[in-house]
Design an enzyme around this catalytic site. Structure first.
Site, mmCIF file in Angstrom:
data_model
loop_
_atom_site.group_PDB
_atom_site.id
_atom_site.type_symbol
_atom_site.label_atom_id
_atom_site.label_comp_id
_atom_site.label_asym_id
_atom_site.label_seq_id
_atom_site.Cartn_x
_atom_site.Cartn_y
_atom_site.Cartn_z
ATOM 1 N N CYS A 232 40.924 47.610 41.362
ATOM 2 C CA CYS A 232 41.349 47.646 42.590
ATOM 3 C C CYS A 232 42.729 46.932 42.662
ATOM 4 O O CYS A 232 43.427 47.273 43.867
ATOM 5 C CB CYS A 232 40.132 46.854 43.536
ATOM 6 S SG CYS A 232 39.946 45.115 42.862
ATOM 7 N N GLU B 187 35.564 42.699 49.466
ATOM 8 C CA GLU B 187 36.626 43.030 48.437
ATOM 9 C C GLU B 187 36.973 44.236 48.412
ATOM 10 O O GLU B 187 36.087 45.188 47.860
ATOM 11 C CB GLU B 187 36.127 42.220 47.020
ATOM 12 C CG GLU B 187 35.948 40.779 47.078
ATOM 13 C CD GLU B 187 37.222 39.971 47.345
ATOM 14 O OE1 GLU B 187 38.325 40.491 47.365
ATOM 15 O OE2 GLU B 187 36.944 38.923 47.870
#
Length: 456
Positions: free
Chosen positions: A244, A210
């Site tokens: 993110c 991720e």
């Protein structure tokens, strides 16, 4: 560099006892974890405040509440997820049945980042437990208080041979990567993700990465300007931009740019006050190094709003930069802070060309009332996930697998996707012994002719 071989051996031995595959054992572990998080809510909030100055609101909504909902959803659905899945069998296999068994990989390594230090450690752990794995968690050393609380919580709940937390810095991460895990789940930056994948390749260990990247946000000329401004400001400045999937940069249609920016300024003041540096609930930058990196961007382009900073508190005002180009330093890598560069465009193809010149982003956001424009953007750009007329909200749906593509990551999780990530699909064909299918054997007369009747 410490050797963790004995720990991994201990977990693999425990895994081979088949204990973790028992659905009641999994459900009990998930419920224990849920109860412990509820009982330690205040301790977790205090730790997140100490590490990142997160408010109780932010700590609960983005960290604690998120994992409680993920746990509730997983506990509710786990029994149905683990059932063998019957699938069709072709006529060439007459007499047999086919099904898929979901089995755990074994011992998983979960490497968590510092920006959401509790949520991004526990969320993948939920998937690992649900699927029947053992797990080693490596939290971030940049958020030591939260990592300490996490370690204590897990130690009080589970035996070391089942789930454990290993504290330490880069050397610890490297030592763990030298061990042979059955699965690695990593959340963090692209450069470190490449290191993780290289280490995993030595043992052919499957990975979920991720990562991140520069996630674009597009505001088209027909967007609901007031709502767009508020939702973008919230998505960008939550956690001081250290998210993110935060909008990394903004493409605004030139016909509404001035109106949008004025509205954006007003809603940012509504959210964080006239003097955000004095707002006791505004999240700080995680470290001096990251603070200095972000401050170096503040002279890119022209400041439309913000730009102030406090080195002692490691805080930076919500900032908007205009007249930015792709050649400016701020546009080279993911910003990961409360600074939003704005570019303008006249026609949509300009935006698509700009996005396509760079690696595939983790998220994309498009604000428009025009369905054709929505579809053009969604079909033209490869990205991990995103929203139409919102930001970040897709992340919290248990029905939407979350993950990246290309440079922004490999694999996805959340909800059933979390369980699937930590499960291997084992395909099984069960054949009858009441009769045989002779034409598959090479000594059968006219065997090839008969096979061609079915396989053509």
């Amino acid at each position: 560099m410490e050797n963790y071989n004995s720990l991994i051996t201990k977990q693999k031995s425990f895994f081979r006892t088949e204990t973790t595959k028992d659905v009641l054992y999994r459900l009990d572990a998930l419920q224990k974890l849920r109860n412990a998080i509820k009982n330690n809510e205040k301790v977790l909030m205090d730790a997140l405040r100490e590490d990142l100055n997160k408010s109780e609101f932010d700590a609960y909504t983005s960290e604690i509440g998120f994992v409680l909902e993920e746990l509730r959803f997983t506990i509710k659905h786990l029994r149905s997820w683990i059932k063998p899945k019957r699938v069709k069998t072709p006529i060439t296999h007459i007499g047999s049945s086919s099904f898929i068994l979901l089995e755990p990989y074994g011992v998983s390594l979960i490497m968590a980042p510092w920006n959401y230090p509790f949520q991004l450690a526990i969320a993948p752990l939920i998937g690992a437990i649900a699927a029947g794995n053992c797990a080693v968690i490596k939290p971030s050393e940049l958020t030591p208080k939260t990592s300490e609380v996490l370690g204590t919580l897990i130690r009080d709940l589970f035996p070391e041979e089942y789930i454990t937390v290993v504290q330490g810095g880069v050397e610890t991460s490297q030592a763990l990567l030298n061990e042979k895990f059955d699965y690695i789940f990593f959340t963090g930056s692209v450069p470190v993700g490449k290191v993780i994948m290289e280490a995993a390749a030595k043992n052919l260990t499957p990975v979920t990465l991720e990562l991140g990247g520069k996630s674009p946000c597009i505001v088209h000329k027909d967007a609901n300007i007031k709502l767009a401004a508020k939702r973008i400001a919230w998505g960008k400045f939550t956690n001081a931009g250290q998210t993110c999937i935060a909008p990394d940069y903004l493409y605004v249609h030139k016909s509404i740019k001035d109106q949008f920016l004025q509205q954006f300024k007003e809603v940012t003041i509504e959210l964080y006050g006239q003097q955000p540096l004095n707002n006791k609930n505004f999240t700080r930058i995680v470290s001096e190094r990251h603070f200095q990196r972000l401050c170096s961007f503040l002279d890119n382009g022209e400041k439309f709003m913000g730009g102030g900073s406090n080195q002692e508190k490691l805080t930076i005002e919500p900032t908007v930069l205009t007249n930015v180009t792709w050649n400016d330093p701020i546009m080279q890598d993911e910003i990961f802070g409360p600074i939003l560069p704005v570019l303008e465009y006249a026609e949509l193809p300009e935006v698509l060309v700009g996005i396509h010149r760079h690696p595939k982003p983790l998220a994309l956001y498009i604000f428009t009332e025009n369905n054709a424009v929505q579809q053009e953007v969604l079909n033209s750009v490869s990205f991990g996930g995103g929203c139409v007329n919102d930001t970040v909200y897709h992340f919290v749906s248990p029905y939407l697998p979350f993950g990246g593509v290309g440079n922004s990551g490999i694999g996805a999780y959340h909800g059933k996707g979390n369980f699937d990530t930590f499960s291997h699909q084992k395909s099984v064909l069960k054949q009858t012994t009441l009769f045989d299918i002779p034409f598959r054997y090479p000594n059968v007369k006219n065997g090839l002719k008969k096979i061609k009747l079915f396989m053509k």
